[in-house]
Design a protein around this motif. Sequence first.
Motif, PDB file in Angstrom:
ATOM      1  N   ALA A  17       0.847  -1.205   0.000  1.00 25.98           N
ATOM      2  CA  ALA A  17       0.000   0.000   0.000  1.00 25.98           C
ATOM      3  C   ALA A  17       0.878   1.249   0.000  1.00 25.98           C
ATOM      4  O   ALA A  17       0.587   2.231  -0.697  1.00 25.98           O
ATOM      5  CB  ALA A  17      -0.928  -0.016   1.214  1.00 25.98           C
ATOM      6  N   ALA A  18       1.955   1.207   0.773  1.00 23.32           N
ATOM      7  CA  ALA A  18       2.865   2.360   0.799  1.00 23.32           C
ATOM      8  C   ALA A  18       3.484   2.579  -0.582  1.00 23.32           C
ATOM      9  O   ALA A  18       3.630   3.720  -1.036  1.00 23.32           O
ATOM     10  CB  ALA A  18       3.963   2.130   1.847  1.00 23.32           C
ATOM     11  N   ALA A  19       3.822   1.488  -1.270  1.00 17.01           N
ATOM     12  CA  ALA A  19       4.424   1.612  -2.609  1.00 17.01           C
ATOM     13  C   ALA A  19       3.437   2.272  -3.574  1.00 17.01           C
ATOM     14  O   ALA A  19       3.814   3.106  -4.394  1.00 17.01           O
ATOM     15  CB  ALA A  19       4.843   0.235  -3.129  1.00 17.01           C
ATOM     16  N   VAL A  20       2.158   1.913  -3.467  1.00 19.84           N
ATOM     17  CA  VAL A  20       1.152   2.497  -4.365  1.00 19.84           C
ATOM     18  C   VAL A  20       0.919   3.968  -4.008  1.00 19.84           C
ATOM     19  O   VAL A  20       0.994   4.854  -4.854  1.00 19.84           O
ATOM     20  CB  VAL A  20      -0.197   1.731  -4.250  1.00 19.84           C
ATOM     21  CG1 VAL A  20      -1.285   2.439  -5.050  1.00 19.84           C
ATOM     22  CG2 VAL A  20      -0.041   0.284  -4.712  1.00 19.84           C
ATOM     23  N   LEU A  21       0.649   4.194  -2.724  1.00 24.43           N
ATOM     24  CA  LEU A  21       0.139   5.511  -2.330  1.00 24.43           C
ATOM     25  C   LEU A  21       1.239   6.551  -2.171  1.00 24.43           C
ATOM     26  O   LEU A  21       1.019   7.732  -2.415  1.00 24.43           O
ATOM     27  CB  LEU A  21      -0.671   5.369  -1.040  1.00 24.43           C
ATOM     28  CG  LEU A  21      -1.959   4.560  -1.292  1.00 24.43           C
ATOM     29  CD1 LEU A  21      -2.435   3.869  -0.039  1.00 24.43           C
ATOM     30  CD2 LEU A  21      -3.047   5.463  -1.853  1.00 24.43           C
ATOM     31  N   ASP A  22       2.434   6.126  -1.786  1.00 21.25           N
ATOM     32  CA  ASP A  22       3.525   7.098  -1.631  1.00 21.25           C
ATOM     33  C   ASP A  22       4.419   7.172  -2.867  1.00 21.25           C
ATOM     34  O   ASP A  22       5.021   8.190  -3.143  1.00 21.25           O
ATOM     35  CB  ASP A  22       4.400   6.735  -0.420  1.00 21.25           C
ATOM     36  CG  ASP A  22       3.760   7.179   0.899  1.00 21.25           C
ATOM     37  OD1 ASP A  22       2.683   7.798   0.843  1.00 21.25           O
ATOM     38  OD2 ASP A  22       4.344   6.903   1.967  1.00 21.25           O
ATOM     39  N   ARG A  23       4.520   6.031  -3.601  1.00 26.75           N
ATOM     40  CA  ARG A  23       5.484   6.021  -4.699  1.00 26.75           C
ATOM     41  C   ARG A  23       4.858   5.772  -6.066  1.00 26.75           C
ATOM     42  O   ARG A  23       5.565   5.656  -7.062  1.00 26.75           O
ATOM     43  CB  ARG A  23       6.572   4.969  -4.408  1.00 26.75           C
ATOM     44  CG  ARG A  23       7.324   5.260  -3.096  1.00 26.75           C
ATOM     45  CD  ARG A  23       8.595   4.440  -2.949  1.00 26.75           C
ATOM     46  NE  ARG A  23       8.340   3.040  -2.766  1.00 26.75           N
ATOM     47  CZ  ARG A  23       7.942   2.489  -1.609  1.00 26.75           C
ATOM     48  NH1 ARG A  23       7.741   3.257  -0.546  1.00 26.75           N
ATOM     49  NH2 ARG A  23       7.729   1.198  -1.519  1.00 26.75           N
ATOM     50  N   GLY A  24       3.531   5.641  -6.117  1.00 28.00           N
ATOM     51  CA  GLY A  24       2.840   5.536  -7.413  1.00 28.00           C
ATOM     52  C   GLY A  24       3.090   4.236  -8.148  1.00 28.00           C
ATOM     53  O   GLY A  24       2.919   4.173  -9.371  1.00 28.00           O
ATOM     54  N   GLN A  25       3.462   3.168  -7.423  1.00 25.11           N
ATOM     55  CA  GLN A  25       3.693   1.889  -8.088  1.00 25.11           C
ATOM     56  C   GLN A  25       2.361   1.144  -8.216  1.00 25.11           C
ATOM     57  O   GLN A  25       1.496   1.271  -7.335  1.00 25.11           O
ATOM     58  CB  GLN A  25       4.662   1.060  -7.232  1.00 25.11           C
ATOM     59  CG  GLN A  25       5.355  -0.029  -8.016  1.00 25.11           C
ATOM     60  CD  GLN A  25       6.306  -0.848  -7.140  1.00 25.11           C
ATOM     61  OE1 GLN A  25       6.483  -0.561  -5.960  1.00 25.11           O
ATOM     62  NE2 GLN A  25       6.911  -1.853  -7.724  1.00 25.11           N
ATOM     63  N   ALA A  26       2.203   0.359  -9.296  1.00 26.88           N
ATOM     64  CA  ALA A  26       0.965  -0.426  -9.434  1.00 26.88           C
ATOM     65  C   ALA A  26       0.956  -1.523  -8.369  1.00 26.88           C
ATOM     66  O   ALA A  26       1.999  -2.114  -8.065  1.00 26.88           O
ATOM     67  CB  ALA A  26       0.888  -1.043 -10.820  1.00 26.88           C
ATOM     68  N   LEU A  27      -0.226  -1.810  -7.829  1.00 23.41           N
ATOM     69  CA  LEU A  27      -0.320  -2.765  -6.720  1.00 23.41           C
ATOM     70  C   LEU A  27       0.180  -4.156  -7.125  1.00 23.41           C
ATOM     71  O   LEU A  27       0.923  -4.796  -6.365  1.00 23.41           O
ATOM     72  CB  LEU A  27      -1.770  -2.847  -6.213  1.00 23.41           C
ATOM     73  CG  LEU A  27      -1.979  -3.753  -5.005  1.00 23.41           C
ATOM     74  CD1 LEU A  27      -1.237  -3.239  -3.778  1.00 23.41           C
ATOM     75  CD2 LEU A  27      -3.459  -3.907  -4.686  1.00 23.41           C
ATOM     76  N   ASP A  28      -0.208  -4.616  -8.310  1.00 25.13           N
ATOM     77  CA  ASP A  28       0.229  -5.959  -8.734  1.00 25.13           C
ATOM     78  C   ASP A  28       1.742  -6.050  -8.757  1.00 25.13           C
ATOM     79  O   ASP A  28       2.324  -7.053  -8.359  1.00 25.13           O
ATOM     80  CB  ASP A  28      -0.315  -6.285 -10.135  1.00 25.13           C
ATOM     81  CG  ASP A  28      -1.778  -6.697 -10.075  1.00 25.13           C
ATOM     82  OD1 ASP A  28      -2.256  -7.001  -8.960  1.00 25.13           O
ATOM     83  OD2 ASP A  28      -2.439  -6.712 -11.128  1.00 25.13           O
ATOM     84  N   GLU A  29       2.364  -4.986  -9.242  1.00 27.88           N
ATOM     85  CA  GLU A  29       3.831  -4.969  -9.308  1.00 27.88           C
ATOM     86  C   GLU A  29       4.426  -4.968  -7.895  1.00 27.88           C
ATOM     87  O   GLU A  29       5.370  -5.692  -7.601  1.00 27.88           O
ATOM     88  CB  GLU A  29       4.266  -3.673  -9.979  1.00 27.88           C
ATOM     89  CG  GLU A  29       5.069  -3.850 -11.234  1.00 27.88           C
ATOM     90  CD  GLU A  29       5.273  -2.488 -11.877  1.00 27.88           C
ATOM     91  OE1 GLU A  29       5.999  -1.651 -11.320  1.00 27.88           O
ATOM     92  OE2 GLU A  29       4.657  -2.268 -12.940  1.00 27.88           O
ATOM     93  N   ALA A  30       3.840  -4.128  -7.036  1.00 28.08           N
ATOM     94  CA  ALA A  30       4.368  -4.015  -5.670  1.00 28.08           C
ATOM     95  C   ALA A  30       4.212  -5.328  -4.903  1.00 28.08           C
ATOM     96  O   ALA A  30       5.010  -5.647  -4.030  1.00 28.08           O
ATOM     97  CB  ALA A  30       3.660  -2.885  -4.925  1.00 28.08           C
ATOM     98  N   LEU A  31       3.174  -6.092  -5.256  1.00 30.78           N
ATOM     99  CA  LEU A  31       2.916  -7.331  -4.509  1.00 30.78           C
ATOM    100  C   LEU A  31       3.674  -8.528  -5.067  1.00 30.78           C
ATOM    101  O   LEU A  31       3.905  -9.505  -4.336  1.00 30.78           O
ATOM    102  CB  LEU A  31       1.414  -7.661  -4.551  1.00 30.78           C
ATOM    103  CG  LEU A  31       0.500  -6.932  -3.566  1.00 30.78           C
ATOM    104  CD1 LEU A  31      -0.958  -7.264  -3.861  1.00 30.78           C
ATOM    105  CD2 LEU A  31       0.826  -7.302  -2.115  1.00 30.78           C
TER     106      LEU A  31
END
Length: 438
Positions: A17-31
């Motif tokens: 969630a931090a990667a998506v919301l703070d760094r704009g990464q797509a959730l699938d990628e971050a997970l």
Amino acid sequence: MPTPTGAEPRLVAARAAAAVLDRGQALDEALAAPLEALDQGRDRALARRLALALMRDWPAADGLVRHLLRRKPARRDRLIHFILALALVELRQAREPAHAIVHVAVEVAGLAGLTRLRGLANAVLRAYLRRQDELKTFGQDDPVQEYGYPAWLIERIRLDWPDQWRAILIAGNQAPPLWLRVNRRYWSLDAARRALTEAGLESDPAPALPDALMLRRRVAIADLPGFAKGGLSVQDGAAQATVEYLRLQPGLRMLDACAAPGGKSAHALERCDLELTAVDIDARRLARVASTLDRIGLSARLVQGDAADPSGWWDGHAFDRILVDAPCSASGVIRRHPDIRWLRRARDLDPLTDLQARLLGALWPLLKPGGILVYATCSILREENERQISSFLEQHADARALPPVRLPGQRQSVGCQILPAEAGLDGFYHVAIERLHG
Ligand SMILES: C[S@@+](CC[C@H](N)C(=O)[O-])C[C@H]1O[C@@H](n2cnc3c(N)ncnc32)[C@H](O)[C@@H]1O
């Protein structure tokens, strides 16, 4: 004290969630990598479910953390904000006993290396539990907190769909069903359905979508019978509707101009033998078209290139069919990818509509007279859909929109719009445009 499950999946969800919301990464990628590192399938499912839930309930959870924390955590401690927000989402959902949720959140803080903040985490969550009744209505008069979308997107949807906007926002917060596409070169719809039933998976066919089955419960894709050999693929029913607009016949020369990861190319080739060229600007995504087609045993000419600049890749032979499955806001598939609402910005829309117009303008001359161009988006915004196409039709005297085929969705002034969750489908727009002779 027993914990509902371990802290690890929750840490994975909070970090993603931090990667998506703070760094704009797509959730699938971050997970992707953290999920692989979890041993148990049960933990992977939990991490994913919680990360998705946090995307859907972010404004309220974020607002509550801010409200309950007296001081903003130092930058290096930022993760505690997401750990607490996740625990609050779980407390609001109340699927596990409250004391266990608090206990595991404190463990997550320790696991994240924030040992000195364990007491704080405990205090904040216990304060929430003490004040739960008073906080039940927190943010309820604010649509951003109530529905869990950014204000700009709520406003756009409200303007375009004044009667349906609330239902659209609510639909975007529900988990989508799993749709399958049956490869009828491999087996019949009935045979696929029987194999699914034997594997303990009940499914339902969909009126007007002859290759589609909707599963009644979710399942790991690799466990689907016939998947490895290309008998089944995962594809939403709305995406499957696209092939009906193409009015395919064997031997046609077709261009799929925005092809990756290859779902619609594969569907078209499962339907009939075609001379198919699949173009995508993104080489990494184009490789996924190759693996999709490989799995199913299909082939096409794959080209990495800019579809808005055919001079770089076109051989000069016109096409009978062109599919422009355009890059778009993806506002119709938010229930499937709840992170989209946070990744897209209002300022992305103008460049997207500009690209869509350029793709249409550049590809139109590549269509034979009498040929059909199908324009599709997984958007529900009119400027990407009927307004985009109306403006194209105004500029092209040799273009005529064909009446929509009999499929789910609502007829618009031009084309057809499926709203999210309508007939269980994703939000999608389709139009077929014929090039007139002479
Ligand atoms: C909506 S997706 C296509 C989905 C695909 N048709 C399917 O069914 O699997 C849009 C695709 O357009 C590609 N794209 C974006 N700009 C492009 C351009 N200028 N030329 C070609 N492809 C482009 C993106 O890389 C992305 O893969």
